[in-house]
Each structure stands twice: as structure tokens, then as C-alpha cells.
Motif scaffolding. Structure first.
Motif, mmCIF file in Angstrom:
data_model
loop_
_atom_site.group_PDB
_atom_site.id
_atom_site.type_symbol
_atom_site.label_atom_id
_atom_site.label_comp_id
_atom_site.label_asym_id
_atom_site.label_seq_id
_atom_site.Cartn_x
_atom_site.Cartn_y
_atom_site.Cartn_z
ATOM 1 N N UNK A 179 -35.944 59.197 64.281
ATOM 2 C CA UNK A 179 -37.331 59.347 63.843
ATOM 3 C C UNK A 179 -37.695 60.830 63.889
ATOM 4 N N UNK A 180 -38.255 61.306 62.786
ATOM 5 C CA UNK A 180 -38.643 62.711 62.695
ATOM 6 C C UNK A 180 -40.138 62.817 62.478
ATOM 7 N N UNK A 181 -40.687 63.923 62.937
ATOM 8 C CA UNK A 181 -42.080 64.220 62.626
ATOM 9 C C UNK A 181 -42.097 64.943 61.279
ATOM 10 N N UNK A 182 -43.025 64.550 60.414
ATOM 11 C CA UNK A 182 -43.125 65.231 59.130
ATOM 12 C C UNK A 182 -44.593 65.539 58.839
ATOM 13 N N UNK A 183 -44.842 66.143 57.684
ATOM 14 C CA UNK A 183 -46.218 66.543 57.361
ATOM 15 C C UNK A 183 -46.839 65.664 56.284
ATOM 16 N N UNK A 184 -46.161 64.570 55.947
ATOM 17 C CA UNK A 184 -46.663 63.738 54.857
ATOM 18 C C UNK A 184 -47.308 62.466 55.372
ATOM 19 N N UNK A 185 -48.300 62.026 54.616
ATOM 20 C CA UNK A 185 -48.982 60.786 54.981
ATOM 21 C C UNK A 185 -49.380 60.052 53.713
ATOM 22 N N UNK A 186 -49.994 58.915 53.886
ATOM 23 C CA UNK A 186 -50.515 58.176 52.735
ATOM 24 C C UNK A 186 -49.502 57.239 52.118
ATOM 25 N N UNK A 187 -48.402 56.996 52.809
ATOM 26 C CA UNK A 187 -47.432 56.031 52.296
ATOM 27 C C UNK A 187 -47.689 54.683 52.970
ATOM 28 N N UNK A 188 -47.210 53.628 52.343
ATOM 29 C CA UNK A 188 -47.359 52.309 52.963
ATOM 30 C C UNK A 188 -46.490 52.240 54.210
ATOM 31 N N UNK A 189 -46.874 51.385 55.119
ATOM 32 C CA UNK A 189 -46.076 51.239 56.339
ATOM 33 C C UNK A 189 -44.694 50.713 55.956
ATOM 34 N N UNK A 190 -43.676 51.357 56.493
ATOM 35 C CA UNK A 190 -42.277 51.022 56.217
ATOM 36 C C UNK A 190 -41.900 51.173 54.747
ATOM 37 N N UNK A 191 -42.615 52.003 54.018
ATOM 38 C CA UNK A 191 -42.245 52.226 52.620
ATOM 39 C C UNK A 191 -40.939 53.010 52.551
ATOM 40 N N UNK A 192 -40.070 52.533 51.659
ATOM 41 C CA UNK A 192 -38.806 53.259 51.441
ATOM 42 C C UNK A 192 -39.108 54.524 50.647
ATOM 43 N N UNK A 193 -38.615 55.626 51.131
ATOM 44 C CA UNK A 193 -38.892 56.898 50.471
ATOM 45 C C UNK A 193 -37.609 57.711 50.305
ATOM 46 N N UNK A 194 -37.668 58.689 49.394
ATOM 47 C CA UNK A 194 -36.616 59.699 49.338
ATOM 48 C C UNK A 194 -37.165 60.916 50.049
ATOM 49 N N UNK A 195 -36.318 61.649 50.754
ATOM 50 C CA UNK A 195 -36.821 62.885 51.320
ATOM 51 C C UNK A 195 -35.832 63.994 51.072
ATOM 52 N N UNK A 196 -36.400 65.187 50.932
ATOM 53 C CA UNK A 196 -35.554 66.320 50.620
ATOM 54 C C UNK A 196 -35.662 67.353 51.735
ATOM 55 N N UNK A 197 -34.508 67.869 52.121
ATOM 56 C CA UNK A 197 -34.469 68.949 53.110
ATOM 57 C C UNK A 197 -33.648 70.080 52.496
ATOM 58 N N UNK A 198 -34.291 71.224 52.329
ATOM 59 C CA UNK A 198 -33.577 72.355 51.728
ATOM 60 C C UNK A 198 -32.563 72.903 52.734
ATOM 61 N N UNK A 199 -31.421 73.392 52.255
ATOM 62 C CA UNK A 199 -30.352 73.868 53.153
ATOM 63 C C UNK A 199 -30.836 74.950 54.122
ATOM 64 N N UNK A 200 -31.837 75.755 53.696
ATOM 65 C CA UNK A 200 -32.291 76.836 54.570
ATOM 66 C C UNK A 200 -33.299 76.348 55.605
ATOM 67 N N UNK A 201 -33.720 75.085 55.508
ATOM 68 C CA UNK A 201 -34.692 74.556 56.459
ATOM 69 C C UNK A 201 -34.040 73.831 57.631
ATOM 70 N N UNK A 202 -32.734 73.928 57.727
ATOM 71 C CA UNK A 202 -32.054 73.284 58.847
ATOM 72 C C UNK A 202 -31.546 74.379 59.779
ATOM 73 N N UNK A 203 -31.959 74.294 61.039
ATOM 74 C CA UNK A 203 -31.500 75.285 62.018
ATOM 75 C C UNK A 203 -30.323 74.719 62.792
ATOM 76 N N UNK A 204 -29.373 75.601 63.087
ATOM 77 C CA UNK A 204 -28.161 75.185 63.779
ATOM 78 C C UNK A 204 -28.161 75.755 65.198
ATOM 79 N N UNK A 205 -27.877 74.904 66.169
ATOM 80 C CA UNK A 205 -27.802 75.336 67.573
ATOM 81 C C UNK A 205 -26.496 74.849 68.173
ATOM 82 N N UNK A 206 -26.068 75.501 69.254
ATOM 83 C CA UNK A 206 -24.844 75.038 69.916
ATOM 84 C C UNK A 206 -25.016 73.610 70.449
ATOM 85 N N UNK A 207 -23.891 72.960 70.687
ATOM 86 C CA UNK A 207 -23.885 71.550 71.073
ATOM 87 C C UNK A 207 -24.713 71.270 72.323
#
Lengths: 489, 274
Positions: A282-310
Motif C-alpha cells: 500500500x502506497x500513499x499517493x496524491x490522487x482521490x475521487x476514485x471508487x473504492x477498490x477501483x482498478x486503476x493504472x498508475x505511472x511512475x517515472x524512472x526518475x521518481x524512484x529513489x534507490x537505497x541500500x538494502x
């Protein structure tokens, strides 16, 4: 950039459809273009962008619908009477004329009003005259100066380089002082360096001339760098209209996200507002207004993912680096986490095989409505336990009477594609394949011209001919209450 | 040694082929300067003389046949160039059925000429006797027949050039304010001129050469072209001045070809250098 003061509509496309030999290239399209904009029609080849431009230019007539320029219906007006000019993909310069004469071609034909005169019946008639030789010379030279070719007037157009020919083509179009300049992939034939230069020059010219530019391209980078407004087209439909930033940051659907820039597209479920679940997390996001349990597509740009050591405290997902390539200022990595292969661009170095933590911040997740969640068709019960739809007959247990019109719902995962058309119940062609990390969403169209979406782990190529098998137990039928099929065109 | 031998063989082969092609023509040219009526008579070559050439211009029948040939050739080739070019342009911008029409337009090119010849012969009778339209075969009818015969060749010559053109050229004309006719004449046609000239040359040569169609359709009015005149003469004794005429034709064709090639080369060079 200076915003033009008058922001009225210069071009309006209303309910325009274009059908070529039974193929719908543009489908009920509506578009308003405001004066002074630099608007880009962006989409893959065959999406209808060039057809739309050619309809505005007047080379192609819409099958239905209307096109307005400055409020005037120009749908049936021929191209030589429209206040627009075109820069063609391969320049289309006149080989038998030199540079000057090429640019002067349109001016020599142009008539300018020169006051009114009373005719024999005493009515006021507007008088027209042609440009004088001096006027033409002055205008041509000004246009050539604008494109940086002032000393090239006497040159044979065939002796010019591609970039210079393109400049002549632009000069030839703008010298006519069109209200709208139409550009059909004008930089497609140039090499990369030349293309970059011309991009900058075109934006500059747009600013200086202050006229509306409509620019067609399949190059998303070109669209994003040059225009005020991007119109993303696919299959003859507008997928999204927005500023370059909007279409990049907030793509309207998975197609736009996939087409504009590199991206990770994942299927998920909206648990509640500001909370989305994907890859069992489960992730926190900034979007709202969807139906409960609505199936959605989501996009994450490659530069928006931060990498940390294990061993880091940060990050929601743990993954394994599959590959890492240094790209000059960042590393591009393929990282597998919870069955999904992420493309990640990060300044943190990680070696293949290394375990890492991935952090996706709320503003890095963009949620999109699923284009469709189930395939829906209109069919008819054709006999005992058989239903006809999409040109095929399917055995489906039903108690409905023969001849009953029904809606047929086929879930994405109820369809199996076969290599051999004979193995399926109906044949179809693959039109679109979208990789969703752990599976492919394949779009096919049947011989009856209906679309299917299919979720599959097999990889298919566009234009593959496939057989379609449907898992009957997953099909749902619904009786159509009223006759709704009266609008047959 | 082997290398040398193969080189010699290659040259020998080339020379044999060229000799085979040009020997008959060379013979005509050489004997056009001999006044002997029969080649191979006991006098041999006789003396070198231009007398055949002066005879040629005194032979009024032959001069008339030459004039007819030229009139038919020039007029029918002009008509064929005009019709063929417009047909090719029309075909090029056709959307549906392009291939079929293209195919149909080219059938007569491969078809046996005798079929066209007999066809025209029958058509003339059909027009006269069935449609009761008075029709005199003669130069006019021959021009019609030759135009029909050669138009497909003009299409064949102009069509490929059109396919090489930028597909947006005509549209660019429209876009800049020229109407359809104006765009066609000021934008598309100038690109076709060289192929129209080749088409014209081809049509003219075919008309010049034609015997089968001409002989069946010249009517009884005594209209002759060079080919039918030669044929009619052969039955009696071939007029030796034909040799002079053939030489003149050959030299003119050669000259035209050379000039055409020089102009073409110059143009190409000019385009490259700019």
C-alpha cells in the motif's frame, strides 16, 4: 514567452470523422485551437494526426463533421482558398524554380484588397490587386532573412542541403502570411543535430511571427520542447490535451504515459482516497475521487524512484538490480521487485545482483483511470446455449431465448490468444501491446472491427494474426432491455 | 597469358555483336554513295557519287511519302504526348482502381500490332457502313490510328517520372493559392517535360516505323508513308534512292540522340554542382 493577447479560437474541429476504405482514421474528433498557440499533434504512426492536419489544410475532406477557421465553416472550401499554409514532410519544393521563385510562388497568386469602387449598378465592390514586383521582392527577401537564407535567392533548390531546403519550405509558407501555419513532421528528414537547431529556430519564429502553429510529430521530445499545447492522439481519438508538463506529469491514461517518456506502468487498486495498493504493497499517493477498490493504472517515472541500500530504513519495496548502465549523469537500472521490473534512473550506483530498497514518494505516483476494465460487446442468442458476437458463435450456457439481444462481458483475463488462427474461435489482429511489468496488455481487433483487451503473460507483436479462445465460464451475459441499435451509420 | 586471352575474347565478342547490329546500316550508308542500281552487279561499287541524294529529291512520290510520314508522325506524336501525359497524371492521382486502369492502358503495348491494325481496319468499315458516317481513310484516319497506337508508350514514359516526384508537389501548389489547373500546369507539368519529350520521341519513332497499321489503314486514295512506299516498290524494283533516304533518317536520329544526351548530361552536372 509572451502570451498573445487575443486568446480566441482560430480553428475548431467539430465531430470530425474520416473513414478511408472502411478504416476509421479519425473518430468523432473535437478540438479547439486558440490564436497564437504552438500546438502539437502527437501520436504513433497511423494515429490519424497527419490526416487531421490535412483536413485542416483542405487536402482531405472529412467523412462527416465540420472544420471552422475563424468561425467560418471551411469544410468544403478548397485548400487554395484557406488562410493556412503548409510545410510538408519532404519539403515539396518546386524543383524547376530557384529559391527566390519558390518563395515568391504564393505571393504572385495572392490578391490584396485595394479599396472599394462603385460598380455599374452603384454597389460598392471591393477591389483587388496583385502585389507589385517590388513588394514581392521585399517580402521574399524578408522571409529569406527570417529563415537565415538571405543570399540564397538565386540558388537552385536541388543544390541545397536538407536543412536549407526545409528553411526554404518554411519561408515559402510564411511569406503568404497565413493565419495558421501547418507543419507536417517537417524535421523528420533531418539529422539529429540539424533537428535540434531547427527546433529552436521554429520556436523563435513562432514567437516573432505571432501566428498559430499546428505541428505534427511522432517524436514526443520534439512535442514537449516546442509546443504550448500537446494533443496526444491514438486510433483517431484524442487521448489527452494539455501543456507539455501536464501530459508528462499527469498522463490521462496508460497509453499517454507509455508514449510520452519512459515510464513504469502498473495495475493497482485504489483502497481509498490518497491510498493505492500495487505489487502487494500500500502506497500513499496524491490522487482521490476514485471508487473504492477501483482498478486503476498508475505511472511512475524512472526518475521518481529513489534507490537505497538494502539495510536502509527508507523505501517501501525491496528489489534486485538486474542491470545498470551509466548514462553520463545518472544510472539507468532495471530493478525487479515483487514480480515487477522497474526502470529506474538514479544517481545512486548499484551493481547487478545487488539488493536494494526502492522509495516511491506520493508525488511520484500518478493514478490513471483504466481505459477499460472489461470487454463489452453486443451479441445475440443464436440457439440453445450459443451466443453470437464479434463474428463468432460461442457456446455459453444460457436459458435465454433464441434471438435475444444481449450484452456480453468478457474479462481481460478470460481470453487466450493462439498462434494459429485455426485454434481459436475467431481470428483477430494485434494492434497494441503495453507492457505492465509482470504481464502484457494486448489490444486486438476482430474481423468485425471490434476491440478486445487481453491480459497475458505471452509476448505478442503488433500485426500478429492470432486466434481468440474465450474461457466461457468467465463470460457474463446481460439482456439488453430496449432496442438501442438504431444509430447505424 | 590467360588473362590476355580472356580480354581478347571479351573484345572479340563485343565487336561481333556491334558489327552484327550495325552492319546492315553501314551497308546502307556506304551504298548510298554508289549510283549502282543493284548491289553486287558486275560494276562493283562504281564511283563515289551523291547522285542518289539528288535523285531522292527529284522522286516526287518518295518525297510525298516522306512528307506524309512526317505529318502523321509529328501530329500523332503531339496528340499522343498530350493525351498520354494527362492520362498518366490522372492515373497517378487516382485512388481506387489505379492498378487495373494502368494494366488496361498497357495491354496494347504488348499486344500484337496486327490486332490493332485489323481492328482499326474493321472500325473504319464499321463507322462507314454501320454508323453511316462518311469516313475516308487517309492521312486523318492514320493520325487517329497512330495516336491510339502510341499513347500507351507516352503513358509508359511519363508514369515512372510522376512516381519519382514528391507526392506533395501538387498539394503544395494548391496550398500556396494556385487552383487545380494552375497547380497542374505550373507545378507538376514542368517536372514532366523531359519525360514528355522522351515520350514524344518514342511516339514519333513508332509512327515513323509503323507499317502494319499504316498499310491496312491508308485507304485506296494513294496515301503512302515511307514504309508503305518502300514495300510497294519492293515488288517491282527497289528505288536506289531509298538508300540515301535511309542514311538521312539514320543521321538525323543519331544527331538528335547525341544532342539529347549532351543536354541531359549538362543538366545533371548543373544539378550536382549547383
Amino acid at each position: 514567452m509572451r502570451e498573445p493577447r487575443v486568446l480566441d479560437k482560430i480553428i475548431e474541429v467539430k465531430n470530425v470523422t474520416k473513414v478511408f476504405d472502411d478504416t476509421t482514421v479519425i473518430d468523432e474528433l473535437n478540438l479547439s485551437i486558440r490564436r497564437g498557440q504552438f500546438i502539437t499533434l502527437l501520436g504513433p504512426s497511423g494515429c490519424g494526426k497527419t490526416t487531421l492536419l490535412r483536413m485542416i489544410a483542405g487536402f482531405v475532406a472529412p467523412t462527416s463533421g465540420n472544420i471552422y477557421i475563424e468561425g467560418q465553416d471551411v469544410t468544403t472550401i478548397p485548400p487554395y482558398k484557406r488562410p493556412v499554409n503548409t510545410v510538408f514532410q519532404k519539403y515539396a519544393l518546386f524543383p524547376h524554380l530557384n529559391v527566390f521563385k519558390n518563395v515568391a510562388f504564393g505571393l504572385k497568386l495572392k490578391k490584396v484588397p485595394c479599396g472599394e469602387k462603385l460598380n455599374s449598378k452603384g454597389e460598392k465592390v471591393e477591389q483587388f490587386r496583385k502585389f507589385t514586383k517590388e513588394e514581392i521582392e521585399q517580402k521574399v527577401n524578408r522571409a529569406l532573412r527570417l529563415v537565415g537564407l538571405e543570399d540564397y535567392g538565386h540558388r537552385d533548390v536541388n543544390s541545397l542541403s536538407g536543412g536549407q531546403q526545409q528553411r526554404v519550405a518554411i519561408a515559402r509558407a510564411i511569406v503568404c502570411e497565413p493565419k495558421v501555419l501547418l507543419l507536417d513532421e517537417p524535421l523528420g528528414a533531418l539529422d539529429l543535430k540539424m533537428r535540434k537547431e531547427m527546433q529552436i529556430e521554429l520556436t523563435k519564429m513562432h514567437r516573432e511571427l505571432g501566428i498559430t502553429f499546428i505541428y505534427v510529430t511522432h517524436d514526443q521530445e520534439e512535442a514537449l520542447t516546442m509546443s504550448n499545447v500537446v494533443v496526444v492522439l491514438n486510433d483517431g481519438l484524442i487521448q489527452q490535451i494539455g501543456t507539455p508538463k501536464q501530459v508528462y506529469d499527469e498522463p490521462a491514461n496508460a497509453f499517454v504515459a507509455d508514449f510520452i517518456g519512459e515510464s513504469n506502468i502498473i495495475s493497482g487498486t485504489m483502497i481509498k482516497d490518497f491510498s493505492v495498493k500495487f505489487l502487494d504493497t500500500v502506497f500513499v499517493c496524491e490522487d482521490k475521487g476514485f471508487a473504492k477498490n477501483e482498478r486503476v493504472d498508475l505511472v511512475i517515472r524512472p526518475e521518481d524512484i529513489d534507490v537505497f541500500p538494502e539495510n536502509s530504513e527508507q523505501g517501501q519495496l525491496t528489489g534486485t538490480v538486474l542491470s545498470a548502465v551509466f548514462k553520463g549523469t545518472y544510472y539507468e537500472m532495471e530493478i525487479e521487485a515483487n514480480g515487477y521490473e522497474f526502470t529506474v534512473q538514479s544517481t545512486t550506483e548499484a551493481r547487478p545482483g545487488q539488493k536494494v530498497k526502492l522509495l516511491i514518494k506520493p508525488n511520484g505516483i500518478h493514478i490513471m483511470k483504466k481505459l477499460r476494465t472489461v470487454n463489452e460487446f453486443v451479441g445475440e442468442v443464436s440457439g440453445e446455449n450459443t451466443v453470437d458476437f464479434c463474428g463468432g458463435s460461442f457456446e455459453i450456457p444460457t436459458t435465454l431465448e433464441k434471438g435475444t439481444p444481449v450484452k456480453v462481458y468478457v474479462p481481460f483475463d478470460a481470453v487466450e490468444l493462439t498462434d494459429d488462427e485455426e485454434d481459436g474461435e475467431i481470428g483477430a489482429n494485434v494492434t497494441h501491446v503495453l507492457y505492465k511489468g509482470s504481464y502484457y496488455q494486448v489490444q486486438i481487433y476482430t474481423d468485425t472491427d471490434e476491440d478486445f483487451y487481453i491480459d497475458t503473460t505471452d509476448e505478442w507483436d503488433i500485426d500478429d494474426r492470432v486466434g481468440v479462445k474465450i474461457n466461457k465460464s468467465k463470460i457474463r451475459l446481460e439482456v439488453i432491455a430496449h432496442e438501442e441499435e438504431s444509430d447505424e451509420n | 597469358m590467360n588473362k590476355k586471352l580472356s580480354l581478347i575474347l571479351r573484345w572479340a565478342f563485343l565487336i561481333i555483336v556491334l558489327v552484327a547490329i550495325y552492319l546492315p546500316i553501314a551497308l546502307i550508308v556506304v551504298y548510298s554513295f554508289s549510283a549502282e542500281k543493284n548491289i553486287g552487279s558486275e560494276n562493283g561499287f562504281g564511283e563515289f557519287t551523291f547522285s542518289l541524294y539528288s535523285q531522292l529529291f527529284q522522286n516526287s512520290q518518295l518525297m510525298e511519302a516522306t512528307l506524309n510520314t512526317l505529318i502523321i508522325g509529328v501530329v500523332s506524336a503531339l496528340l499522343a504526348t498530350f493525351i498520354g501525359t494527362f492520362t498518366a497524371v490522372g492515373l497517378y492521382y487516382m485512388r481506387k482502381g489505379k492498378k487495373t486502369v494502368n494494366f488496361i492502358s498497357q495491354i496494347t503495348v504488348v499486344n500484337a500490332e496486327i490486332v490493332t491494325a485489323v481492328g482499326f481496319f474493321l472500325l473504319s468499315i464499321f463507322i462507314r457502313d454501320v454508323l453511316s458516317i462518311p469516313l475516308n481513310k487517309g492521312i486523318g484516319w492514320l493520325i487517329v490510328a497512330h495516336t491510339v497506337l502510341t499513347t500507351p508508350y507516352v503513358i509508359l514514359s511519363v508514369g515512372p517520372r510522376l512516381n519519382q516526384l514528391n507526392p506533395n508537389l501538387y498539394e503544395a501548389g494548391l496550398d500556396l493559392g494556385a487552383g487545380p489547373m494552375r497547380s497542374l500546369f505550373t507545378v507538376v507539368m514542368p517536372q514532366l517535360i523531359s519525360s514528355m519529350i522522351s515520350g514524344f520521341a518514342l511516339a514519333f519513332t513508332l509512327s515513323l516505323d509503323d507499317f502494319v497499321v499504316t498499310n491496312l489503314n491508308k485507304g485506296t486514295g494513294g496515301v503512302n508513308t515511307i514504309s508503305t512506299f518502300v514495300y510497294a516498290n519492293l515488288k517491282r524494283n527497289l528505288d536506289p534512292s531509298i538508300r540515301a533516304l535511309s542514311t538521312i533518317i539514320f543521321v538525323i536520329v543519331l544527331a538528335v540522340l547525341i544532342v539529347f544526351n549532351i543536354v541531359k548530361n549538362k543538366k545533371q552536372k548543373a544539378a550536382q554542382v549547383g
